[in-house]
Design a protein around this motif. Structure first.
Motif, mmCIF file in Angstrom:
data_model
loop_
_atom_site.group_PDB
_atom_site.id
_atom_site.type_symbol
_atom_site.label_atom_id
_atom_site.label_comp_id
_atom_site.label_asym_id
_atom_site.label_seq_id
_atom_site.Cartn_x
_atom_site.Cartn_y
_atom_site.Cartn_z
ATOM 1 N N TRP A 112 -28.264 -31.975 -2.719
ATOM 2 C CA TRP A 112 -28.293 -33.319 -3.305
ATOM 3 C C TRP A 112 -28.244 -33.138 -4.810
ATOM 4 O O TRP A 112 -28.997 -32.341 -5.363
ATOM 5 N N ASP A 113 -27.348 -33.855 -5.491
ATOM 6 C CA ASP A 113 -27.094 -33.515 -6.890
ATOM 7 C C ASP A 113 -28.322 -33.685 -7.786
ATOM 8 O O ASP A 113 -28.666 -32.784 -8.555
ATOM 9 N N SER A 114 -29.001 -34.820 -7.711
ATOM 10 C CA SER A 114 -30.211 -35.023 -8.526
ATOM 11 C C SER A 114 -30.940 -36.272 -8.046
ATOM 12 O O SER A 114 -30.335 -37.185 -7.481
ATOM 13 N N ASN A 115 -32.232 -36.298 -8.289
ATOM 14 C CA ASN A 115 -33.073 -37.466 -7.999
ATOM 15 C C ASN A 115 -32.848 -38.034 -6.591
ATOM 16 O O ASN A 115 -32.448 -39.194 -6.424
ATOM 17 N N PRO A 116 -33.099 -37.261 -5.556
ATOM 18 C CA PRO A 116 -32.884 -37.780 -4.202
ATOM 19 C C PRO A 116 -33.815 -38.943 -3.907
ATOM 20 O O PRO A 116 -34.989 -38.931 -4.301
ATOM 21 N N PRO A 117 -33.325 -39.970 -3.232
ATOM 22 C CA PRO A 117 -34.188 -41.085 -2.838
ATOM 23 C C PRO A 117 -35.221 -40.617 -1.815
ATOM 24 O O PRO A 117 -35.118 -39.521 -1.247
ATOM 25 N N GLU A 118 -36.191 -41.467 -1.548
ATOM 26 C CA GLU A 118 -37.301 -41.083 -0.697
ATOM 27 C C GLU A 118 -36.837 -40.641 0.692
ATOM 28 O O GLU A 118 -37.359 -39.671 1.256
ATOM 29 N N GLU A 119 -35.863 -41.322 1.251
ATOM 30 C CA GLU A 119 -35.404 -40.954 2.593
ATOM 31 C C GLU A 119 -34.788 -39.560 2.613
ATOM 32 O O GLU A 119 -34.909 -38.817 3.600
ATOM 33 N N PHE B 69 -17.236 -26.982 -10.912
ATOM 34 C CA PHE B 69 -18.248 -27.702 -10.135
ATOM 35 C C PHE B 69 -18.924 -28.780 -10.983
ATOM 36 O O PHE B 69 -19.120 -29.907 -10.528
ATOM 37 N N ARG B 70 -19.251 -28.469 -12.206
ATOM 38 C CA ARG B 70 -19.998 -29.410 -13.051
ATOM 39 C C ARG B 70 -19.121 -30.538 -13.588
ATOM 40 O O ARG B 70 -19.635 -31.556 -14.049
ATOM 41 N N LYS B 71 -17.805 -30.377 -13.524
ATOM 42 C CA LYS B 71 -16.901 -31.386 -14.079
ATOM 43 C C LYS B 71 -16.242 -32.262 -13.014
ATOM 44 O O LYS B 71 -15.368 -33.065 -13.334
ATOM 45 N N VAL B 72 -16.638 -32.129 -11.754
ATOM 46 C CA VAL B 72 -15.986 -32.921 -10.703
ATOM 47 C C VAL B 72 -16.188 -34.409 -10.962
ATOM 48 O O VAL B 72 -17.160 -34.821 -11.591
ATOM 49 N N ARG B 73 -15.245 -35.213 -10.460
ATOM 50 C CA ARG B 73 -15.271 -36.654 -10.755
ATOM 51 C C ARG B 73 -16.276 -37.410 -9.898
ATOM 52 O O ARG B 73 -16.586 -38.560 -10.180
ATOM 53 N N HIS B 74 -16.762 -36.773 -8.823
ATOM 54 C CA HIS B 74 -17.721 -37.442 -7.947
ATOM 55 C C HIS B 74 -18.627 -36.381 -7.342
ATOM 56 O O HIS B 74 -18.166 -35.275 -7.023
ATOM 57 N N ALA C 203 -19.657 -35.945 -4.460
ATOM 58 C CA ALA C 203 -19.179 -35.471 -3.155
ATOM 59 C C ALA C 203 -18.241 -34.291 -3.301
ATOM 60 O O ALA C 203 -18.251 -33.370 -2.474
ATOM 61 N N GLU C 204 -17.415 -34.281 -4.345
ATOM 62 C CA GLU C 204 -16.530 -33.146 -4.571
ATOM 63 C C GLU C 204 -17.331 -31.901 -4.895
ATOM 64 O O GLU C 204 -17.009 -30.802 -4.429
ATOM 65 N N GLY C 205 -18.365 -32.058 -5.699
ATOM 66 C CA GLY C 205 -19.220 -30.922 -6.025
ATOM 67 C C GLY C 205 -19.869 -30.352 -4.778
ATOM 68 O O GLY C 205 -19.905 -29.129 -4.580
ATOM 69 N N ALA C 206 -20.373 -31.234 -3.920
ATOM 70 C CA ALA C 206 -20.983 -30.784 -2.677
ATOM 71 C C ALA C 206 -19.959 -30.075 -1.789
ATOM 72 O O ALA C 206 -20.271 -29.066 -1.147
ATOM 73 N N ASP C 207 -18.729 -30.597 -1.763
ATOM 74 C CA ASP C 207 -17.682 -29.973 -0.956
ATOM 75 C C ASP C 207 -17.386 -28.554 -1.424
ATOM 76 O O ASP C 207 -17.252 -27.632 -0.612
ATOM 77 N N LEU C 208 -17.251 -28.375 -2.725
ATOM 78 C CA LEU C 208 -16.969 -27.045 -3.260
ATOM 79 C C LEU C 208 -18.138 -26.099 -3.020
ATOM 80 O O LEU C 208 -17.959 -24.962 -2.587
ATOM 81 N N LEU C 209 -19.340 -26.580 -3.290
ATOM 82 C CA LEU C 209 -20.519 -25.729 -3.148
ATOM 83 C C LEU C 209 -20.645 -25.215 -1.722
ATOM 84 O O LEU C 209 -20.899 -24.018 -1.497
ATOM 85 N N ARG C 210 -20.487 -26.086 -0.740
ATOM 86 C CA ARG C 210 -20.694 -25.662 0.652
ATOM 87 C C ARG C 210 -19.749 -24.540 1.042
ATOM 88 O O ARG C 210 -20.131 -23.604 1.742
ATOM 89 N N SER D 15 -22.313 -45.837 -5.243
ATOM 90 C CA SER D 15 -20.864 -45.712 -5.180
ATOM 91 C C SER D 15 -20.485 -44.714 -4.087
ATOM 92 O O SER D 15 -21.053 -43.640 -3.999
ATOM 93 N N SER D 16 -19.558 -45.090 -3.240
ATOM 94 C CA SER D 16 -19.148 -44.229 -2.143
ATOM 95 C C SER D 16 -17.961 -43.367 -2.543
ATOM 96 O O SER D 16 -17.037 -43.829 -3.222
#
Length: 381
Positions: free
Chosen positions: A183-190, A230-235, A237-244, A376-377
């Motif tokens: 999770w990129d930052s500040n995950p919600p409680e759930e 990774f740090r410059k991705v536009r969303h 979700a792209e960062g998560a995709d690359l990281l995985r 934003s989705s």
């Protein structure tokens, strides 16, 4: 389905088609823009196609083709319009006109054979022959487009040696019993609750990344350039995709998105007990490979190929839909290439297990997350 004949002339019937197919979005688009240009005819065709009005869509793809200059500098290309027109005819259980297949072949023999391969697979049941005809025509398309899904569906009906789920893989490297999440930052409680759930379930076998720890990990394992991408991705979700892809490629293990959870300790143990190969993937009902949950051993060639495609897409197709650019589409493309090479070489696909959506749900479950309703989705990116 309306009563317009499949071989009717689009130029004379398209108004009737729109008003008989009961698609308010397509009608509204036509009322606002008309259908007298390639752009507008193509847009209406896509709306109808998305809404499964495939026969109707075929007329508008043909209209767009007829309006096209036929120059290879005008997009979409004429051969792209013609092949999707013929594919829609096949989806509507109609035969592609022989003259249109011949017309397509003049532009692209590989696209013509793609349509022929789908036709003999669907209408004659000769799936093996169909796969041979299709060949690697998927390389003409962006990763993750429909051809990858259709190719996988046909291959699972007529599996090359080594692709059948559950076949033993002698000497294969096992997938480490470790689960990764991001999770990129500040995950919600759930999401925080989900993280705690997996920490309690798996202990040290659960590894969580945020943007900062992921950046450090990528820098240490792959260097400055990948870290900066990774740090410059536009969303996110792209960062998560690359990281995985990079984490599983380096360390091996299982990836799970933060809005999913392992059902139980028993489910986790069953997952490892029923995994027979060094890469295990799951399909959706329409043959999109899940990238929200998958596993592989370190150095797995399918993950390596997917990571390569994601990186190329990042540079070459920056504005591409994320699911195709870095998401599930790159896994589908990696598997398409593996199937093609297996068919060409007549050798087994090495160490790949593909299971269906039912198996996916045996191991993981979705849970209610409110952030999707307010954030934003990536689907719009």
């Amino acid at each position: 389905m309306n009563n317009i004949e499949a071989d009717a002339s689009p130029s004379s019937t398209y108004v009737d088609i729109l008003h008989s197919c009961h698609d308010p979005q397509a009608v509204a688009y036509y009322d606002k823009h008309g259908a007298s240009t390639v752009e507008h005819a193509f847009a209406i065709a896509n709306i109808l196609h998305i809404h499964s009005k495939v026969l109707e869509a075929s007329f508008f793809y043909r209209l767009a083709f007829d309006l096209h200059s036929k120059e290879q500098t005008e997009f979409p290309l004429p051969q792209s319009l013609l092949q999707v027109r013929l594919l829609c005819l096949l989806k509507s259980s109609n035969l592609p006109p022989t003259e249109e297949l011949e017309e397509l072949e003049k532009y692209s023999p590989r696209l013509a054979n793609y349509i022929r391969g789908i036709q003999i697979s669907w209408q004659s049941g000769r799936t093996g022959e169909g796969l041979e005809l299709i060949g690697n025509a998927f390389e003409i398309f962006h990763s993750g487009e429909e051809i990858d899904r259709l190719y996988l569906e046909l291959a699972l009906r007529y599996p090359p040696t080594g692709l059948v789920t559950g076949e033993s893989a002698l000497g294969s490297t096992s997938i480490p019993c470790r689960l990764y999440m991001y999770w990129d930052s500040n995950p919600p409680e759930e999401i925080r609750n989900n993280l705690r759930y997996h920490q309690e379930l798996l202990g040290s076998d659960f590894v969580f990344f945020d943007r900062d720890s992921a950046s450090i990990w990528l820098y240490d394992h792959y260097g400055k350039e990948i870290c900066e991408i990774f740090r410059k991705v536009r969303h996110p979700a792209e960062g998560a995709d690359l990281l995985r892809l990079y984490v599983i490629q380096a360390n091996g293990g299982w990836w799970l998105d933060a809005d999913l959870r392992i059902r139980s300790r028993d489910a986790w143990e069953s997952l490892t007990a029923t995994t027979h190969k060094s890469c295990r993937l799951f399909t959706t009902h329409n043959y999109v490979l899940h990238n929200d949950f998958f596993g592989a051993a370190p150095g797995n060639p399918y993950i390596a190929n997917a990571a390569m495609t994601a990186l190329v897409n990042t540079f070459e197709h920056a504005g591409l839909y994320i699911a195709f650019k870095t998401g599930p589409g790159v896994l589908n493309r990696a598997v398409s290439r593996a199937i093609y090479n297996a068919l060409q070489s007549r050798n087994p696909i090495c160490d790949l297990q593909i299971d269906n959506q039912h198996a996916f749900h045996e191991f993981v479950e979705e849970y209610d997350v409110t952030y999707k309703n307010i954030a934003s989705s990536w689907h719009s990116s």
